[in-house]
Every structure is written in C-alpha cells, then in structure tokens.
Scaffold this motif. Structure first.
Motif, PDB file in Angstrom:
ATOM      1  N   ARG A 136      64.136  70.672  15.260  1.00 55.40           N
ATOM      2  CA  ARG A 136      62.777  70.129  15.248  1.00 55.40           C
ATOM      3  C   ARG A 136      62.687  68.945  16.200  1.00 55.40           C
ATOM      4  NH1 ARG A 136      60.859  71.610  10.143  1.00 55.40           N
ATOM      5  NH2 ARG A 136      58.830  70.934  10.895  1.00 55.40           N
ATOM      6  N   VAL A 137      61.550  68.841  16.875  1.00 57.72           N
ATOM      7  CA  VAL A 137      61.342  67.696  17.770  1.00 57.72           C
ATOM      8  C   VAL A 137      60.826  66.540  16.921  1.00 57.72           C
ATOM      9  CG1 VAL A 137      60.061  66.806  19.761  1.00 57.72           C
ATOM     10  CG2 VAL A 137      60.813  69.208  19.712  1.00 57.72           C
ATOM     11  N   ILE A 138      61.547  65.425  16.900  1.00 53.75           N
ATOM     12  CA  ILE A 138      61.068  64.276  16.126  1.00 53.75           C
ATOM     13  C   ILE A 138      60.587  63.148  17.047  1.00 53.75           C
ATOM     14  CG2 ILE A 138      62.309  64.811  13.992  1.00 53.75           C
ATOM     15  CD1 ILE A 138      64.442  62.770  14.806  1.00 53.75           C
ATOM     16  N   ARG A 139      60.747  63.356  18.314  1.00 54.36           N
ATOM     17  CA  ARG A 139      60.065  62.503  19.305  1.00 54.36           C
ATOM     18  C   ARG A 139      60.050  63.275  20.611  1.00 54.36           C
ATOM     19  NH1 ARG A 139      59.386  58.075  22.928  1.00 54.36           N
ATOM     20  NH2 ARG A 139      58.533  56.250  21.876  1.00 54.36           N
ATOM     21  N   ALA A 140      58.844  63.487  21.111  1.00 54.92           N
ATOM     22  CA  ALA A 140      58.752  64.245  22.361  1.00 54.92           C
ATOM     23  C   ALA A 140      59.310  63.399  23.494  1.00 54.92           C
ATOM     24  CB  ALA A 140      57.293  64.581  22.634  1.00 54.92           C
ATOM     25  N   ALA A 141      59.842  64.064  24.496  1.00 58.17           N
ATOM     26  CA  ALA A 141      60.275  63.326  25.695  1.00 58.17           C
ATOM     27  C   ALA A 141      59.053  62.647  26.286  1.00 58.17           C
ATOM     28  CB  ALA A 141      60.876  64.301  26.706  1.00 58.17           C
ATOM     29  N   GLU A 142      59.238  61.471  26.837  1.00 56.39           N
ATOM     30  CA  GLU A 142      58.117  60.811  27.492  1.00 56.39           C
ATOM     31  C   GLU A 142      57.762  61.564  28.774  1.00 56.39           C
ATOM     32  OE1 GLU A 142      58.646  56.218  25.951  1.00 56.39           O
ATOM     33  OE2 GLU A 142      59.389  56.745  27.932  1.00 56.39           O
ATOM     34  N   THR A 143      56.525  61.359  29.210  1.00 58.97           N
ATOM     35  CA  THR A 143      56.061  62.010  30.431  1.00 58.97           C
ATOM     36  C   THR A 143      55.798  60.926  31.486  1.00 58.97           C
ATOM     37  OG1 THR A 143      53.779  61.758  29.785  1.00 58.97           O
ATOM     38  CG2 THR A 143      54.874  63.778  29.069  1.00 58.97           C
ATOM     39  N   TYR A 144      55.506  61.354  32.700  1.00 52.97           N
ATOM     40  CA  TYR A 144      55.184  60.359  33.733  1.00 52.97           C
ATOM     41  C   TYR A 144      53.946  59.555  33.332  1.00 52.97           C
ATOM     42  CZ  TYR A 144      58.606  62.646  36.742  1.00 52.97           C
ATOM     43  OH  TYR A 144      59.758  63.149  37.272  1.00 52.97           O
ATOM     44  N   ARG A 145      53.035  60.224  32.620  1.00 53.83           N
ATOM     45  CA  ARG A 145      51.845  59.498  32.157  1.00 53.83           C
ATOM     46  C   ARG A 145      52.228  58.327  31.260  1.00 53.83           C
ATOM     47  NH1 ARG A 145      46.610  60.747  31.459  1.00 53.83           N
ATOM     48  NH2 ARG A 145      45.824  62.293  32.899  1.00 53.83           N
ATOM     49  N   ASP A 146      53.223  58.577  30.388  1.00 54.82           N
ATOM     50  CA  ASP A 146      53.672  57.491  29.505  1.00 54.82           C
ATOM     51  C   ASP A 146      54.175  56.302  30.322  1.00 54.82           C
ATOM     52  OD1 ASP A 146      53.196  58.848  27.065  1.00 54.82           O
ATOM     53  OD2 ASP A 146      55.070  59.965  27.306  1.00 54.82           O
ATOM     54  N   LEU A 147      54.720  56.612  31.489  1.00 59.44           N
ATOM     55  CA  LEU A 147      55.286  55.532  32.306  1.00 59.44           C
ATOM     56  C   LEU A 147      54.219  54.560  32.801  1.00 59.44           C
ATOM     57  CD1 LEU A 147      57.847  57.409  34.595  1.00 59.44           C
ATOM     58  CD2 LEU A 147      58.314  56.082  32.534  1.00 59.44           C
ATOM     59  N   VAL A 148      52.992  55.026  32.937  1.00 53.92           N
ATOM     60  CA  VAL A 148      51.957  54.139  33.481  1.00 53.92           C
ATOM     61  C   VAL A 148      50.950  53.702  32.410  1.00 53.92           C
ATOM     62  CG1 VAL A 148      52.157  54.963  35.854  1.00 53.92           C
ATOM     63  CG2 VAL A 148      50.609  56.146  34.286  1.00 53.92           C
ATOM     64  N   ARG A 149      51.238  54.077  31.147  1.00 54.45           N
ATOM     65  CA  ARG A 149      50.313  53.702  30.065  1.00 54.45           C
ATOM     66  C   ARG A 149      50.177  52.178  30.013  1.00 54.45           C
ATOM     67  NH1 ARG A 149      51.148  53.466  24.441  1.00 54.45           N
ATOM     68  NH2 ARG A 149      53.262  54.202  24.816  1.00 54.45           N
ATOM     69  N   GLY A 150      48.938  51.726  30.044  1.00 56.15           N
ATOM     70  CA  GLY A 150      48.697  50.285  29.971  1.00 56.15           C
ATOM     71  C   GLY A 150      48.721  49.579  31.332  1.00 56.15           C
ATOM     72  N   GLU A 151      49.218  50.253  32.332  1.00 55.08           N
ATOM     73  CA  GLU A 151      49.247  49.619  33.660  1.00 55.08           C
ATOM     74  C   GLU A 151      47.963  49.956  34.393  1.00 55.08           C
ATOM     75  OE1 GLU A 151      52.645  50.162  36.307  1.00 55.08           O
ATOM     76  OE2 GLU A 151      53.919  50.438  34.555  1.00 55.08           O
ATOM     77  N   LYS A 152      47.577  49.092  35.320  1.00 60.56           N
ATOM     78  CA  LYS A 152      46.438  49.464  36.164  1.00 60.56           C
ATOM     79  C   LYS A 152      46.573  48.903  37.561  1.00 60.56           C
ATOM     80  CE  LYS A 152      43.624  46.217  33.710  1.00 60.56           C
ATOM     81  NZ  LYS A 152      42.498  46.131  32.886  1.00 60.56           N
ATOM     82  N   VAL A 153      45.892  49.562  38.483  1.00 58.96           N
ATOM     83  CA  VAL A 153      45.779  49.017  39.830  1.00 58.96           C
ATOM     84  C   VAL A 153      44.492  48.213  39.832  1.00 58.96           C
ATOM     85  CG1 VAL A 153      45.534  49.547  42.282  1.00 58.96           C
ATOM     86  CG2 VAL A 153      46.971  50.993  40.824  1.00 58.96           C
ATOM     87  N   LEU A 154      44.554  46.923  40.096  1.00 59.97           N
ATOM     88  CA  LEU A 154      43.367  46.080  40.053  1.00 59.97           C
ATOM     89  C   LEU A 154      42.303  46.602  41.023  1.00 59.97           C
ATOM     90  CD1 LEU A 154      45.073  42.560  39.971  1.00 59.97           C
ATOM     91  CD2 LEU A 154      43.915  43.736  38.083  1.00 59.97           C
ATOM     92  N   ASN A 155      41.048  46.485  40.579  1.00 55.61           N
ATOM     93  CA  ASN A 155      39.946  46.998  41.393  1.00 55.61           C
ATOM     94  C   ASN A 155      39.955  46.463  42.809  1.00 55.61           C
ATOM     95  OD1 ASN A 155      38.705  48.883  39.886  1.00 55.61           O
ATOM     96  ND2 ASN A 155      37.419  47.387  38.777  1.00 55.61           N
ATOM     97  N   GLU A 156      40.214  45.137  42.928  1.00 54.91           N
ATOM     98  CA  GLU A 156      40.150  44.534  44.258  1.00 54.91           C
ATOM     99  C   GLU A 156      41.265  45.024  45.162  1.00 54.91           C
ATOM    100  OE1 GLU A 156      40.328  43.076  41.295  1.00 54.91           O
ATOM    101  OE2 GLU A 156      41.028  40.996  41.468  1.00 54.91           O
ATOM    102  N   LEU A 157      42.216  45.733  44.605  1.00 54.82           N
ATOM    103  CA  LEU A 157      43.309  46.276  45.442  1.00 54.82           C
ATOM    104  C   LEU A 157      42.986  47.670  45.943  1.00 54.82           C
ATOM    105  CD1 LEU A 157      46.358  45.173  43.276  1.00 54.82           C
ATOM    106  CD2 LEU A 157      45.528  44.100  45.354  1.00 54.82           C
ATOM    107  N   LYS A 158      41.907  48.229  45.387  1.00 56.52           N
ATOM    108  CA  LYS A 158      41.631  49.632  45.719  1.00 56.52           C
ATOM    109  C   LYS A 158      40.962  49.747  47.080  1.00 56.52           C
ATOM    110  CE  LYS A 158      41.525  51.442  41.057  1.00 56.52           C
ATOM    111  NZ  LYS A 158      40.651  51.607  39.892  1.00 56.52           N
TER     112      LYS A 158
END
Ligand code: LLP
Length: 416
Positions: A394-416
């Motif tokens: 049984r899976v009791i914790r899924a492997a993290e994904t690349y999406r998990d790696l950037v959760r909570g991070e952002k590229v600031l608007n002024e950098l776009k």
C-alpha cells in the motif's frame, strides 16, 4: 529481527518479492513491513508488561501518518517535538493524554496550541521555557502539566551528534537547576510539576548508561523528597545495523524494572528507532556503474543523501542488499547517489557481488530517521513510502512530484 529476507534468491518484504514491488512502483521508495513494526512494538510492551508503561513512539524517527496510526491503534502514545508533529499526532487521532512534548526551542505559539489541546505534559528543557509555559498558561486561565528534563551527564557511548545527556549539550537542566525548580514550584502558579524526563542519546547498545542515568535521577528524587506522577526515561535503545549486539528489550527491561517498580510514579518510554528502524528499507536502482580514475568502482544509484542522510551526516553504516542475489565475483563499491557532493553516499568500499546498471538495491535499516530527514536538495522530489500489510503493498505517502517542488514559491510579478 525483521521480515526482509531472501526466498529463492529474491529479497522479500514479508511474503512479497521486491521484484514485484519494483515493477509497480518507481524507485527510490521506502518500504515498511507492518509485521516487523508490530513485532517490535509488542516486544517493548511485553518486556515492560509488569509496569504497564505508556510507550510514546518518538515521531521524529518516522512521522508517516499510517505508521503513527498503526501504533496509536495498538495503544501507543506519541512523543512530539514540534507544532508540526503535534499536528500530525492529532491528525491520527492520538488521545491527547498520550502525547508528550520535548524540544529545547518550543515557541510561544507551539506551547499555546499544546496547552489548548491539553496534552499529557511538556518535557521542559530550561527555566526560560518554564517561565514561558507558566506565562502562557496563566494568560489562558489554564494549568499546564510539565515534566522537567534533567541532563544526568552520562556518556551513552554513541555518535557525538546523537549524544544528548552530557553536560555540554543543550538538552535539559542539571540537577541543581531541577532542584531549584522543584523547591520553588510556587514561582510557577500556572504549572503543575508532574514528572521528570531524561533522554541520554540514541542508538545506545548497552544497558549500563541507561541504568546509571536512571539511578542518578532516582537518587535525586529521593534525596529531595520530590513527588512526581511520571518518570519518562526517553528513548535511545539501539538496533542492529552492522555487527552491533544491542541489548534486547527484555534485557533492558530486566535491568530497568527493578529500579522503578513499587515506586509512586508511572513509567513512560519514548522509543523511536527500536520500533521502526529495522521495519523499513530504502529501495533504489543502479543507474550506472563506473570505474573512477583511481580504479575504484562506483555504483551510482537513484537515491541520494537527500533521501537517506544518515551515512553522509553520521557516517552511519547501512547494510546494502541486492534485490536479486547474484552468484558472481565480489568487488568493493562506493554506492553513491546523484547529488553534487562527494559526501553523497550510501556505502563506501562495500564488498558486494558484481553490480550491473539496472540492478535494484535495498538499503537496510532505513525505517528510522530515513524519510523524516529527507529533503528536496538538488530539487529532488522526496520518495514514496510503501507499506506491506496483510499481504498487500500500500502507498502510505505518494512520491513527490515536480509540482510539489515549487509549491508555495512564486516568480515575482515585476520579474516577469
Ligand atoms: N526522546 C527524545 C527526547 C529524543 O530526543 C529522541 C531522539 C527519542 C526520544 C527517540 O530516540 P530513539 O529511540 O529513536 O533512539 N537522526 C539521528 C537520531 C536522532 C535522535 C534524536 N532524538 C539518527 O539518524 O541516528
């Protein structure tokens, strides 16, 4: 003892061949055996049955929700050291009267939350912390239960980083300070002094240091006429990684029980590694085998120090077993991960039957302080955790994904 054994040359977890598991689940992953987990918990419980202690599983060793739930269902309490662990303990429905809370750096928010939840007690590690707990409890109109963690200044004969009960370490208070606290209990009107706590270190293979520490504490209690409801003797019992011959739960209990039976307080134990250490392995795949300029052979695997830090951090030994036994000539290998550091290894100079790329390897004894110390270093998703229970994987914790790696991070608007 554990249930990771070879049957007809194939490593099994309980009755399931790992060759089947790796077909369904991409490596690397942690794999736990329910049978081994329960066996170790029961061994500890059986050994101390006469005293019927509260066994608070130390969540820092493994805080997977299913693992903790299994133990809580079996009657364990939980030893937590952070707001996060308290959150997880509550999430698995651990009765709050079975939760104890250590840590030298509990914050005001963490203390408040734990008082609100009415945990069994805090293991208090300093006078400033005691004042903080008293102040917060007062503000909340509550009385907080605490145990004073004493530092008995005993060498446990283990790795420096996991030695906690010697006087130069940050943990607990010395006997003099503890005496002052008990003598001036009225200075802390919103605190009930309910117990004494000690924890002298981890991966301790002999009983003697535990016995010395407990004797020191008992002398302290008796010579100061201290009345407590709980004596918490911590965790620390070692397991077999290599050639250690650690004291068994029964040998440990046989020495500890005579010291604490017929006393007017109840006993708490906080084992982590003993219960989960050998109940889990890390399974990885060999990506490449190469011979370095010095002639040394490297088996480069898809798990690294971000998945299992213990070898890099403590030079800890973990046995490496091929998932499929190969009758071939043996060579010495450095089993290394893909991380960009020379300290990224799982084993150095390890004699193993010839390894080929595509082979699967099991890193044994990885159940404790394995996943909990894993990180995303080198932007590597943390691995899955699997559990073999009742003949199923049984899976009791899924492997993290690349999406998990950037959760909570952002590229600031002024950098776009
Ligand atoms: N209670 C307290 C207050 C602790 O600090 C610890 C572990 C335990 C109980 C559980 O100890 P155990 O029974 O698992 O030995 N990361 C290191 C181990 C650090 C142990 C920290 N404290 C390692 O991988 O070896």
């Amino acid at each position: 003892m554990h249930e990771f054994t070879y049957k007809k040359g194939i490593l099994h977890c309980e009755d399931i061949p790992l060759t089947d598991i790796v077909r369904e689940h991409p490596t690397p992953f942690y794999l736990y055996s329910y049978g081994t987990l329960m066996d170790h918990f029961q061994k500890m419980r059986e050994a101390f049955r006469e005293l019927d202690p509260l066994i608070c599983f130390s969540m820092k060793s493994n805080s997977n929700l299913s693992i903790c739930k299994i133990l809580v269902n079996a009657g364990a309490g939980l030893d937590v050291v952070s707001g996060g662990e308290l959150y997880k303990a509550l999430k698995v429905g651990c009765p709050t009267e079975r939760i104890v809370y250590a840590s030298v750096g509990k914050t005001a928010e963490e203390i408040k939350e734990a008082i609100q939840r009415d945990i069994l007690f805090f293991n208090v590690e300093s006078v400033p912390e005691l004042i903080m707990i008293d102040t917060i409890a007062g503000r909340m109109g509550r009385k907080a239960r605490v145990a004073i963690r004493v530092n008995p200044d005993i060498k446990p004969g283990t790795h420096e980083y996991i030695t906690t009960g010697t006087k130069e370490k940050k943990f607990g208070v010395d006997f003099k300070v503890a005496e002052d606290i008990f003598d001036s209990a009225n200075k802390y009107p919103n605190v009930a002094l309910k117990g004494i706590h000690l924890h002298i270190g981890s991966q301790i293979t002999e009983t003697a240091p535990f016995v010395s520490a407990i004797k020191k504490v008992l002398d302290f209690i008796e010579s100061n006429n201290i009345e407590i409801e709980w004596l918490n003797i911590g965790g620390g019992l070692g397991i077999v990684y290599d050639k250690e011959k650690p004291t068994t739960a029964h040998e440990f209990a046989a020495e500890v029980i005579p010291l604490v039976k017929n006393k007017p307080f109840k006993l708490i134990l906080e084992p982590g590694r003993f219960i989960i250490g050998n109940s889990g392995i890390l399974v990885c795949k060999v990506v490449y085998v190469k011979t370095g300029a010095s002639g040394k052979k490297f088996a480069i695997v898809d798990a690294g120090m971000n998945d299992l830090l213990r070898p890099s951090l403590y030079r800890a030994y973990h046995e490496i077993r091929p998932v499929v036994e190969r009758k071939a000539e043996s060579y010495k290998y450095d089993v290394v991960g893909p991380i960009c550091e020379s300290g990224d290894y799982l084993a150095l100079g390890r004699e193993l039957p010839e390894i080929l790329s595509g082979d699967y390897l099991a890193v044994m004894g990885a159940g404790a302080y394995g996943f909990t110390m894993a990180s995303n270093y080198n932007s590597r998703p943390r691995p899955a955790e699997l559990l073999v229970m009742n003949g199923e994987v049984r899976v009791i914790r899924a492997a993290e994904t690349y999406r998990d790696l950037v959760r909570g991070e952002k590229v600031l608007n002024e950098l776009k």
